[in-house]
Write a protein that holds these residues in place. Structure first.
Motif, PDB file in Angstrom:
ATOM      1  N   ALA A   1       8.665   5.337  -8.781  1.00 43.03           N
ATOM      2  CA  ALA A   1       9.537   6.375  -8.225  1.00 43.03           C
ATOM      3  C   ALA A   1       9.012   6.850  -6.871  1.00 43.03           C
ATOM      4  O   ALA A   1       9.793   7.103  -5.945  1.00 43.03           O
ATOM      5  CB  ALA A   1       9.650   7.546  -9.203  1.00 43.03           C
ATOM      6  N   LEU A   2       7.691   6.971  -6.737  1.00 41.45           N
ATOM      7  CA  LEU A   2       7.081   7.353  -5.470  1.00 41.45           C
ATOM      8  C   LEU A   2       7.425   6.335  -4.388  1.00 41.45           C
ATOM      9  O   LEU A   2       7.868   6.699  -3.295  1.00 41.45           O
ATOM     10  CB  LEU A   2       5.563   7.451  -5.631  1.00 41.45           C
ATOM     11  CG  LEU A   2       4.729   7.512  -4.350  1.00 41.45           C
ATOM     12  CD1 LEU A   2       5.024   8.788  -3.584  1.00 41.45           C
ATOM     13  CD2 LEU A   2       3.249   7.403  -4.685  1.00 41.45           C
ATOM     14  N   ILE A   3       7.242   5.068  -4.681  1.00 39.52           N
ATOM     15  CA  ILE A   3       7.526   4.013  -3.712  1.00 39.52           C
ATOM     16  C   ILE A   3       9.006   3.996  -3.351  1.00 39.52           C
ATOM     17  O   ILE A   3       9.370   3.885  -2.177  1.00 39.52           O
ATOM     18  CB  ILE A   3       7.038   2.646  -4.237  1.00 39.52           C
ATOM     19  CG1 ILE A   3       5.500   2.637  -4.230  1.00 39.52           C
ATOM     20  CG2 ILE A   3       7.620   1.489  -3.430  1.00 39.52           C
ATOM     21  CD1 ILE A   3       4.872   1.453  -4.923  1.00 39.52           C
TER      22      ILE A   3
ATOM     23  N   GLY B   1      13.401   4.573   5.418  1.00 39.69           N
ATOM     24  CA  GLY B   1      14.338   3.526   5.807  1.00 39.69           C
ATOM     25  C   GLY B   1      13.742   2.133   5.722  1.00 39.69           C
ATOM     26  O   GLY B   1      14.039   1.269   6.542  1.00 39.69           O
ATOM     27  N   LEU B   2      12.893   1.919   4.717  1.00 43.57           N
ATOM     28  CA  LEU B   2      12.236   0.626   4.525  1.00 43.57           C
ATOM     29  C   LEU B   2      12.624   0.023   3.181  1.00 43.57           C
ATOM     30  O   LEU B   2      13.034   0.747   2.271  1.00 43.57           O
ATOM     31  CB  LEU B   2      10.709   0.800   4.532  1.00 43.57           C
ATOM     32  CG  LEU B   2      10.056   1.333   5.792  1.00 43.57           C
ATOM     33  CD1 LEU B   2       8.592   1.625   5.530  1.00 43.57           C
ATOM     34  CD2 LEU B   2      10.214   0.328   6.918  1.00 43.57           C
ATOM     35  N   ALA B   3      12.437  -1.277   3.058  1.00 46.56           N
ATOM     36  CA  ALA B   3      12.604  -1.920   1.760  1.00 46.56           C
ATOM     37  C   ALA B   3      11.413  -1.536   0.882  1.00 46.56           C
ATOM     38  O   ALA B   3      10.298  -1.357   1.384  1.00 46.56           O
ATOM     39  CB  ALA B   3      12.661  -3.439   1.930  1.00 46.56           C
ATOM     40  N   LYS B   4      11.640  -1.418  -0.420  1.00 43.99           N
ATOM     41  CA  LYS B   4      10.566  -1.038  -1.347  1.00 43.99           C
ATOM     42  C   LYS B   4       9.397  -2.007  -1.302  1.00 43.99           C
ATOM     43  O   LYS B   4       8.248  -1.591  -1.480  1.00 43.99           O
ATOM     44  CB  LYS B   4      11.103  -0.928  -2.777  1.00 43.99           C
ATOM     45  CG  LYS B   4      11.987   0.286  -2.988  1.00 43.99           C
ATOM     46  CD  LYS B   4      12.376   0.430  -4.431  1.00 43.99           C
ATOM     47  CE  LYS B   4      13.525  -0.474  -4.739  1.00 43.99           C
ATOM     48  NZ  LYS B   4      14.106  -0.233  -6.073  1.00 43.99           N
ATOM     49  N   ASN B   5       9.659  -3.276  -1.054  1.00 42.90           N
ATOM     50  CA  ASN B   5       8.564  -4.250  -1.047  1.00 42.90           C
ATOM     51  C   ASN B   5       7.665  -4.113   0.182  1.00 42.90           C
ATOM     52  O   ASN B   5       6.659  -4.800   0.291  1.00 42.90           O
ATOM     53  CB  ASN B   5       9.080  -5.676  -1.183  1.00 42.90           C
ATOM     54  CG  ASN B   5       9.881  -6.135   0.002  1.00 42.90           C
ATOM     55  OD1 ASN B   5      10.177  -5.378   0.923  1.00 42.90           O
ATOM     56  ND2 ASN B   5      10.270  -7.403  -0.023  1.00 42.90           N
ATOM     57  N   ARG B   6       7.983  -3.208   1.102  1.00 41.65           N
ATOM     58  CA  ARG B   6       7.135  -2.955   2.276  1.00 41.65           C
ATOM     59  C   ARG B   6       6.104  -1.866   2.005  1.00 41.65           C
ATOM     60  O   ARG B   6       5.268  -1.575   2.851  1.00 41.65           O
ATOM     61  CB  ARG B   6       8.000  -2.525   3.466  1.00 41.65           C
ATOM     62  CG  ARG B   6       9.123  -3.472   3.826  1.00 41.65           C
ATOM     63  CD  ARG B   6       8.790  -4.636   4.702  1.00 41.65           C
ATOM     64  NE  ARG B   6       8.080  -4.362   5.891  1.00 41.65           N
ATOM     65  CZ  ARG B   6       8.626  -4.151   7.090  1.00 41.65           C
ATOM     66  NH1 ARG B   6       9.929  -4.148   7.237  1.00 41.65           N
ATOM     67  NH2 ARG B   6       7.858  -3.973   8.134  1.00 41.65           N
TER      68      ARG B   6
ATOM     69  N   ILE C   1      -3.459   5.921  -2.516  1.00 42.33           N
ATOM     70  CA  ILE C   1      -3.415   5.388  -1.160  1.00 42.33           C
ATOM     71  C   ILE C   1      -2.345   4.303  -1.135  1.00 42.33           C
ATOM     72  O   ILE C   1      -2.353   3.385  -1.959  1.00 42.33           O
ATOM     73  CB  ILE C   1      -4.775   4.823  -0.718  1.00 42.33           C
ATOM     74  CG1 ILE C   1      -5.816   5.942  -0.707  1.00 42.33           C
ATOM     75  CG2 ILE C   1      -4.650   4.186   0.673  1.00 42.33           C
ATOM     76  CD1 ILE C   1      -7.209   5.486  -0.390  1.00 42.33           C
ATOM     77  N   LEU C   2      -1.410   4.457  -0.201  1.00 45.27           N
ATOM     78  CA  LEU C   2      -0.314   3.512  -0.069  1.00 45.27           C
ATOM     79  C   LEU C   2      -0.462   2.710   1.215  1.00 45.27           C
ATOM     80  O   LEU C   2      -0.906   3.233   2.237  1.00 45.27           O
ATOM     81  CB  LEU C   2       1.021   4.259  -0.021  1.00 45.27           C
ATOM     82  CG  LEU C   2       1.395   5.071  -1.246  1.00 45.27           C
ATOM     83  CD1 LEU C   2       2.688   5.828  -0.985  1.00 45.27           C
ATOM     84  CD2 LEU C   2       1.536   4.188  -2.466  1.00 45.27           C
ATOM     85  N   ARG C   3      -0.080   1.453   1.149  1.00 46.37           N
ATOM     86  CA  ARG C   3      -0.013   0.587   2.329  1.00 46.37           C
ATOM     87  C   ARG C   3       1.459   0.469   2.690  1.00 46.37           C
ATOM     88  O   ARG C   3       2.286   0.050   1.861  1.00 46.37           O
ATOM     89  CB  ARG C   3      -0.600  -0.782   2.012  1.00 46.37           C
ATOM     90  CG  ARG C   3      -0.511  -1.747   3.162  1.00 46.37           C
ATOM     91  CD  ARG C   3      -1.036  -3.107   2.754  1.00 46.37           C
ATOM     92  NE  ARG C   3      -0.719  -4.086   3.779  1.00 46.37           N
ATOM     93  CZ  ARG C   3      -1.622  -4.758   4.467  1.00 46.37           C
ATOM     94  NH1 ARG C   3      -2.908  -4.567   4.235  1.00 46.37           N
ATOM     95  NH2 ARG C   3      -1.251  -5.631   5.378  1.00 46.37           N
ATOM     96  N   ILE C   4       1.792   0.828   3.910  1.00 46.64           N
ATOM     97  CA  ILE C   4       3.179   0.787   4.382  1.00 46.64           C
ATOM     98  C   ILE C   4       3.258  -0.248   5.494  1.00 46.64           C
ATOM     99  O   ILE C   4       2.670  -0.075   6.566  1.00 46.64           O
ATOM    100  CB  ILE C   4       3.637   2.173   4.885  1.00 46.64           C
ATOM    101  CG1 ILE C   4       3.451   3.218   3.781  1.00 46.64           C
ATOM    102  CG2 ILE C   4       5.083   2.110   5.350  1.00 46.64           C
ATOM    103  CD1 ILE C   4       3.644   4.649   4.234  1.00 46.64           C
ATOM    104  N   GLU C   5       3.960  -1.340   5.215  1.00 49.65           N
ATOM    105  CA  GLU C   5       4.095  -2.458   6.153  1.00 49.65           C
ATOM    106  C   GLU C   5       5.199  -2.151   7.158  1.00 49.65           C
ATOM    107  O   GLU C   5       6.380  -2.263   6.845  1.00 49.65           O
ATOM    108  CB  GLU C   5       4.462  -3.744   5.402  1.00 49.65           C
ATOM    109  CG  GLU C   5       3.461  -4.183   4.393  1.00 49.65           C
ATOM    110  CD  GLU C   5       2.271  -4.894   5.011  1.00 49.65           C
ATOM    111  OE1 GLU C   5       2.373  -5.364   6.157  1.00 49.65           O
ATOM    112  OE2 GLU C   5       1.246  -4.963   4.324  1.00 49.65           O
ATOM    113  N   ALA C   6       4.804  -1.721   8.338  1.00 46.95           N
ATOM    114  CA  ALA C   6       5.755  -1.427   9.410  1.00 46.95           C
ATOM    115  C   ALA C   6       4.960  -1.080  10.658  1.00 46.95           C
ATOM    116  O   ALA C   6       3.737  -0.941  10.600  1.00 46.95           O
ATOM    117  CB  ALA C   6       6.681  -0.284   9.017  1.00 46.95           C
ATOM    118  N   ASP C   7       5.651  -0.911  11.754  1.00 46.34           N
ATOM    119  CA  ASP C   7       5.003  -0.517  12.996  1.00 46.34           C
ATOM    120  C   ASP C   7       4.341   0.852  12.802  1.00 46.34           C
ATOM    121  O   ASP C   7       5.015   1.821  12.445  1.00 46.34           O
ATOM    122  CB  ASP C   7       6.040  -0.442  14.113  1.00 46.34           C
ATOM    123  CG  ASP C   7       5.452   0.061  15.402  1.00 46.34           C
ATOM    124  OD1 ASP C   7       4.469  -0.523  15.884  1.00 46.34           O
ATOM    125  OD2 ASP C   7       5.975   1.069  15.928  1.00 46.34           O
ATOM    126  N   PRO C   8       3.029   0.950  13.007  1.00 54.99           N
ATOM    127  CA  PRO C   8       2.321   2.207  12.764  1.00 54.99           C
ATOM    128  C   PRO C   8       2.887   3.404  13.530  1.00 54.99           C
ATOM    129  O   PRO C   8       3.007   4.494  12.970  1.00 54.99           O
ATOM    130  CB  PRO C   8       0.881   1.902  13.201  1.00 54.99           C
ATOM    131  CG  PRO C   8       0.743   0.443  12.966  1.00 54.99           C
ATOM    132  CD  PRO C   8       2.082  -0.132  13.327  1.00 54.99           C
TER     133      PRO C   8
END
Length: 106
Positions: free
Chosen positions: A56-58, A66-71, A84-91
């Motif tokens: 649910a957090l993800i 505005g990202l896909a959940k798998n990111r 700690i979450l890793r968010i795959e996108a432009d920092p």
């Protein structure tokens, strides 16, 4: 105060304090812990069993950013409130979006 958003080349890591069974799904702003570390406060309706609250957090963060959940992936804290979450996108883009989300809650 130590920031809990760490930028890397293609992703960021964000410290989150999750409140499961929180009555609603919401980003509740930033908070500074006793050790001086800043984290994003998030509450979800899901219960903390079998990964439901983590999913649910993800889902909430993915929708809000505005990202896909798998990111978004859980790096640590599977059974703890602090994660700690890793968010795959432009920092820089994620930093901007998170700032806007926090401003909306404050």
């Amino acid at each position: 105060m130590r920031g809990a958003l760490t930028s890397f080349g293609d992703h960021v890591r964000r410290t989150v304090r999750l409140t499961p069974n929180g009555g609603r799904d919401a980003i509740a702003g930033l908070e500074t812990a006793a050790d001086g570390e800043e984290h994003l406060k998030v509450r979800v309706r899901a219960v903390p069993e079998k990964g439901k609250a983590n999913r649910a957090l993800i889902a909430l963060l993915a929708k809000s950013l505005g990202l896909a959940k798998n990111r978004i992936a859980l790096v640590s804290g599977d059974t703890q409130r602090k994660k700690i979450l890793r968010i795959e996108a432009d920092p820089e883009e994620i930093r901007k979006r998170l700032s806007e989300l926090v401003r909306e809650t404050g």
